[in-house]
Design a protein around this motif. Structure first.
Motif, PDB file in Angstrom:
ATOM      1  N   ASN A 122       0.831  -1.209   0.000  1.00 14.88           N
ATOM      2  CA  ASN A 122       0.000   0.000   0.000  1.00 14.88           C
ATOM      3  C   ASN A 122       0.864   1.257   0.000  1.00 14.88           C
ATOM      4  O   ASN A 122       1.864   1.349   0.715  1.00 14.88           O
ATOM      5  CB  ASN A 122      -0.901  -0.021   1.248  1.00 14.88           C
ATOM      6  N   GLU A 123       0.443   2.229  -0.797  1.00 12.57           N
ATOM      7  CA  GLU A 123       1.286   3.427  -0.905  1.00 12.57           C
ATOM      8  C   GLU A 123       1.244   4.310   0.340  1.00 12.57           C
ATOM      9  O   GLU A 123       2.048   5.235   0.461  1.00 12.57           O
ATOM     10  CB  GLU A 123       0.922   4.233  -2.159  1.00 12.57           C
ATOM     11  N   GLU A 124       0.333   4.008   1.250  1.00 11.18           N
ATOM     12  CA  GLU A 124       0.302   4.805   2.483  1.00 11.18           C
ATOM     13  C   GLU A 124       1.221   4.251   3.576  1.00 11.18           C
ATOM     14  O   GLU A 124       1.252   4.774   4.691  1.00 11.18           O
ATOM     15  CB  GLU A 124      -1.130   4.900   3.010  1.00 11.18           C
ATOM     16  N   ARG A 125       1.948   3.191   3.226  1.00 14.12           N
ATOM     17  CA  ARG A 125       2.901   2.649   4.209  1.00 14.12           C
ATOM     18  C   ARG A 125       3.935   3.708   4.589  1.00 14.12           C
ATOM     19  O   ARG A 125       4.369   4.517   3.751  1.00 14.12           O
ATOM     20  CB  ARG A 125       3.659   1.451   3.596  1.00 14.12           C
ATOM     21  N   LEU A 126       4.360   3.678   5.844  1.00 17.50           N
ATOM     22  CA  LEU A 126       5.445   4.568   6.280  1.00 17.50           C
ATOM     23  C   LEU A 126       6.744   4.066   5.661  1.00 17.50           C
ATOM     24  O   LEU A 126       6.997   2.855   5.642  1.00 17.50           O
ATOM     25  CB  LEU A 126       5.560   4.528   7.804  1.00 17.50           C
ATOM     26  N   THR A 127       7.534   4.982   5.163  1.00 22.81           N
ATOM     27  CA  THR A 127       8.781   4.551   4.511  1.00 22.81           C
ATOM     28  C   THR A 127      10.029   5.192   5.117  1.00 22.81           C
ATOM     29  O   THR A 127      11.133   4.715   4.916  1.00 22.81           O
ATOM     30  CB  THR A 127       8.753   4.891   3.006  1.00 22.81           C
ATOM     31  N   LYS A 178      10.281  14.529   7.714  1.00 23.32           N
ATOM     32  CA  LYS A 178      11.091  13.344   7.410  1.00 23.32           C
ATOM     33  C   LYS A 178      12.477  13.503   8.004  1.00 23.32           C
ATOM     34  O   LYS A 178      13.014  14.617   8.046  1.00 23.32           O
ATOM     35  CB  LYS A 178      11.207  13.167   5.898  1.00 23.32           C
ATOM     36  N   LYS A 183       0.021   9.103  15.100  1.00 21.39           N
ATOM     37  CA  LYS A 183      -0.187  10.540  14.881  1.00 21.39           C
ATOM     38  C   LYS A 183       0.151  11.361  16.123  1.00 21.39           C
ATOM     39  O   LYS A 183       0.490  12.537  16.037  1.00 21.39           O
ATOM     40  CB  LYS A 183      -1.655  10.799  14.507  1.00 21.39           C
ATOM     41  N   PHE A 186       1.938   1.776   9.390  1.00 28.63           N
ATOM     42  CA  PHE A 186       1.062   2.846   8.890  1.00 28.63           C
ATOM     43  C   PHE A 186       0.991   3.970   9.911  1.00 28.63           C
ATOM     44  O   PHE A 186       1.289   3.766  11.099  1.00 28.63           O
ATOM     45  CB  PHE A 186      -0.363   2.310   8.649  1.00 28.63           C
ATOM     46  N   MET A 187       0.543   5.130   9.457  1.00 30.83           N
ATOM     47  CA  MET A 187       0.339   6.261  10.370  1.00 30.83           C
ATOM     48  C   MET A 187      -0.990   6.036  11.095  1.00 30.83           C
ATOM     49  O   MET A 187      -2.049   6.482  10.672  1.00 30.83           O
ATOM     50  CB  MET A 187       0.329   7.571   9.564  1.00 30.83           C
ATOM     51  N   THR A 188      -0.939   5.305  12.195  1.00 34.69           N
ATOM     52  CA  THR A 188      -2.150   4.942  12.939  1.00 34.69           C
ATOM     53  C   THR A 188      -2.605   6.123  13.805  1.00 34.69           C
ATOM     54  O   THR A 188      -1.903   7.133  13.926  1.00 34.69           O
ATOM     55  CB  THR A 188      -1.858   3.752  13.871  1.00 34.69           C
TER      56      THR A 188
END
Ligand code: FES
Length: 712
Positions: A270-275, A287, A632, A626-628
């Protein structure tokens, strides 16, 4: 012994089996289409026809039982002619669309036609036309390709127990359809997809995105969704997961999967994964480099420890992370921070219930083999629908019913509805009265034996009459007595307990009553577990009072054992449990919290309260994918790797330790590696190069894991 000869090879058999099974046991392959090792024999396609000496006609090997002295031939000219004819019949309607069919390359019909022919069809008539059904978002049906082997129907009805599809129409118009019409109204297990030999029922998730022969990278690993721990094969192309399939013969799930395990893999890419690591500056995430984020966390934690002491820092571990992640995390909290303030959300149900039951019956009391449920003569379910919480375990309960066992439930569970459950549904908040009534009646019927004096002392005064049950729970006497008779007459019973009981008000008392019932009927207990490594998390010592392997922190010998491997002192004082952590956050005494792979704002009750408490913590670190909701609120967020991107082990609810294997690359870091880097920045040596190093240390420290090896 039965002795038969197949293709000139003498085969000795201890028990009667089919000719097909006998041949397979000797490595002789007889072609099949309608036969499948997970399904009831059907004998519909006739592909498995063989010649048997002294029997004038060809026989179907999948239904014919062996007899002593039988002589069988599986490949003769006559057989090849017949098989070619059968295949020609199938191809009357089966389209020759292999170039565009997703099944091409793993299609059983394609393989058989290649072997036996025909090279050309003689039928001039038009093939039947059935429009492809794309009404369903996950499963696509192409009934032009269906060969009526009925494997999908038999799987759906006989194994999955969903009975959602059947053969509709007659003759050449026959096709498979859900009872609900075009769209499936079922559990979406996708086990029909697994058994379809052609491209008639397929997953839509990977349609037209690969050819089977392009899937050169296959990894056997463990499902990340629940405590059953199903084995699955992750198929990868270009470092992207394309498909997840089960493996026949795997110990826990033997070729079956549920909807989450089979279809729930797309989140990995998923592109919303934290990288990248994120640091909050002036209320906004920016970042950062790994070095900057790691040294910032190390510096802040050291300062807080220095200023307020180690007990001002707490850690929350994760039932979704591996044993290795959790082990390193508790070691970090105990040896680098210097506190036993480590706990998890498992405390809200599974952990507490397990501890309670083990205190009565001994360690391992809930670690029962899942397939054992299908062999029970009775399964008593309370507190949750096993077919949704732990679907593959739920199938074993359905199998128990099919095998003639009884299903008793307290409450209504949709997934067991068609399996003749005997139900008692007390009015709200009177479950404990009903359980007391059952304990009282069982005591009167069976008497106490003095085998477990501690438990007997606790239940000897329980006395709730049938009148109380009738008046308070609003249950009919007749229903109660029927329920009780089945329960008391069982000889091999199992009790399955879910979170609606273990997390409810008065859970301890209900667990005592359920333990008493278990004791009085001499049963075994299963605790439903909705997270993949809930058991492993506890085994690793992610609890404020327990070291790895359930060694009490208060016990000097236990601490000494850990200290030997950790080369530093382990704190003695019991730490804060998760709700105490939230309370201390709220009252301001907690200065820092480190959360690994958990989302307490979402997963703990009263999320508003939890959120405001976490906002009150001076320094919050979160590792996640993910940004849960919780991430946040953090000051620093580290991107972790998902289940498919790392190696390690999970421990399932049976306490089976299973290997997780990396299938694809990810942008984050393993949870244990992030923590190890922070530990190094805080002056401690956490020198692990891989998950195996950590597992070996676990085996040295934890008495539960003594003598195990990573490769076992
Ligand atoms: Fe034996 Fe189909 S495999 S009849």
């Amino acid at each position: 012994m039965i002795s038969i000869t197949i293709d000139g090879k003498e085969i000795k058999l201890e028990k009667p089996v089919t000719v097909l099974e006998a041949a397979r046991s000797a490595g002789i392959k007889i072609p099949t289409l309608c036969w499948h090792e997970q399904l009831e024999r059907y004998g519909g396609c006739r592909l498995c026809l063989v010649e048997v000496e002294k029997i004038p006609r060809l026989q179907t090997a999948c239904t014919l039982m062996v007899a002593d002295g039988m002589v069988v031939k599986t490949e003769t000219e006559q057989i090849a002619n017949v098989r070619r004819g059968i295949l020609e019949f199938l191809l009357i309607n089966h389209p020759l669309d292999c170039p565009v069919c997703d099944k091409a390359g793993e299609c059983e019909l394609q393989d058989l036609v290649e072997k036996y022919g025909p090279a050309k069809g003689r039928y001039k008539e038009k093939k039947r036309k059935v429009p492809e059904s794309l009404e369903d978002p996950i499963i696509v049906r192409n009934m032009e390709r269906c060969i009526m082997c009925t494997r999908c129907v038999r799987m759906c009805e006989g194994v999955q127990g969903a009975s959602a599809i059947d053969v509709i129409g007659r003759g050449g118009h026959s096709h498979i359809e859900p009872f609900s019409g075009g769209k499936y109204d079922c559990e979406y297990c996708g086990n029909c997809i697994s058994v379809c030999p052609v491209g008639a029922i397929m997953s839509r998730l990977h349609r037209h995105s690969f050819r089977p022969w392009q899937m050169v990278n296959e990894t056997e690993t463990i499902c990340p969704y629940c405590g059953v721990g199903c084995t699955l094969i992750v198929q990868v192309r270009d470092d992207v997961i394309k498909r997840v399939v089960p493996r026949i013969g795997s110990v826990v799930n033997n070729g079956l999967l549920c909807t989450r395990g089979r279809f729930g893999y797309e989140f990995v890419g998923n592109e919303e994964r934290l990288t990248e690591p994120l640091i909050k500056k002036n209320g906004v995430f920016e970042k950062s480099t790994w070095e900057e984020a790691i040294s910032l966390v190390a510096k802040k934690l050291s300062e807080i420890k220095e200023k307020y002491g180690a007990p001002a820092i707490t850690g929350i571990a994760s039932p979704r992370c591996t044993n290795e992640d959790n082990y390193v995390f508790q070691k970090f909290m105990r040896t680098v921070i210097g506190t036993n303030n480590i706990d998890s959300t498992a405390r809200t149900g599974y952990a507490g219930a397990q501890r309670f039951i083990e205190n009565i019956f001994g360690q391992g009391a809930t670690a029962n083999i899942i397939p054992g449920l299908s062999n029970s003569d009775l399964v008593f379910v309370i507190g949750g629908d096993p077919t949704t919480v732990n679907p593959i375990l739920g199938l074993q309960i359905r199998a128990c019913s099919r095998n003639g066992g009884s299903i008793l439930t307290i409450g209504n569970f949709k997934g067991l509805e068609y399996f003749s459950p005997q139900k008692l549904t007390p009015v709200l908040y009177t479950e404990d009265v009903l359980l007391e009534g059952i304990v009282t009646a069982l005591k009167n019927k069976k008497g106490l034996s003095d085998a477990n004096p501690k438990l007997e002392a606790k239940i000897k005064d329980i006395s709730t009459s049938i009148e109380d049950v009738k008046n308070i729970c609003k249950i009919e006497e007749k229903d109660f007595n029927e329920f009780l008779n089945i329960l008391s007459e069982s000889t091999n019973p199992s009790i399955v307990i879910g979170k609606e009981t273990t997390q409810s008000n008065g859970a301890s008392y209900k667990l005592l009553l359920l333990s008493a019932i278990n004791y009085l009927i001499n049963g075994r207990i299963y605790l439903l577990s909705d997270r993949a490594n809930e058991q492993g998390l506890l085994d690793m010592g992610c609890a404020p009072d327990m070291l790895p392997g359930y060694m009490p922190v208060s016990h000097p010998e236990s601490r000494k054992k850990c200290e030997g491997a950790w080369k530093t002192a382990a704190p003695e004082k019991k730490g804060l449990a998760i709700f105490e952590m939230i309370d201390s956050a709220r009252n301001g005494s907690l200065k820092a919290m480190y959360i690994m792979g958990e989302n307490p704002v979402f997963n703990l009750p009263d999320s508003g309260n939890v959120e405001s408490a976490l906002k009150n913590i001076g320094f919050l670190v979160v590792q996640d994918i993910f940004m849960t909701e919780t991430a946040k609120l953090a000051d620093v967020v580290f991107p972790a790797l998902s289940w498919a991107e790392k190696d390690g082990t999970f421990t399932n609810m049976e306490r089976r330790i299973q290997r997780l294997r990396k299938a694809v690359n990810g942008n984050g870091m393993e949870d244990w590696r992030i923590i190890s880097e922070i530990a190094k920045n805080m002056g401690r040596k956490f020198d692990y190069s891989n998950a195996e190093d950590i597992f070996n240390e676990i085996c040295r420290v934890s008495p539960l894991h003594k003598g195990l090896t990573y490769e076992d």
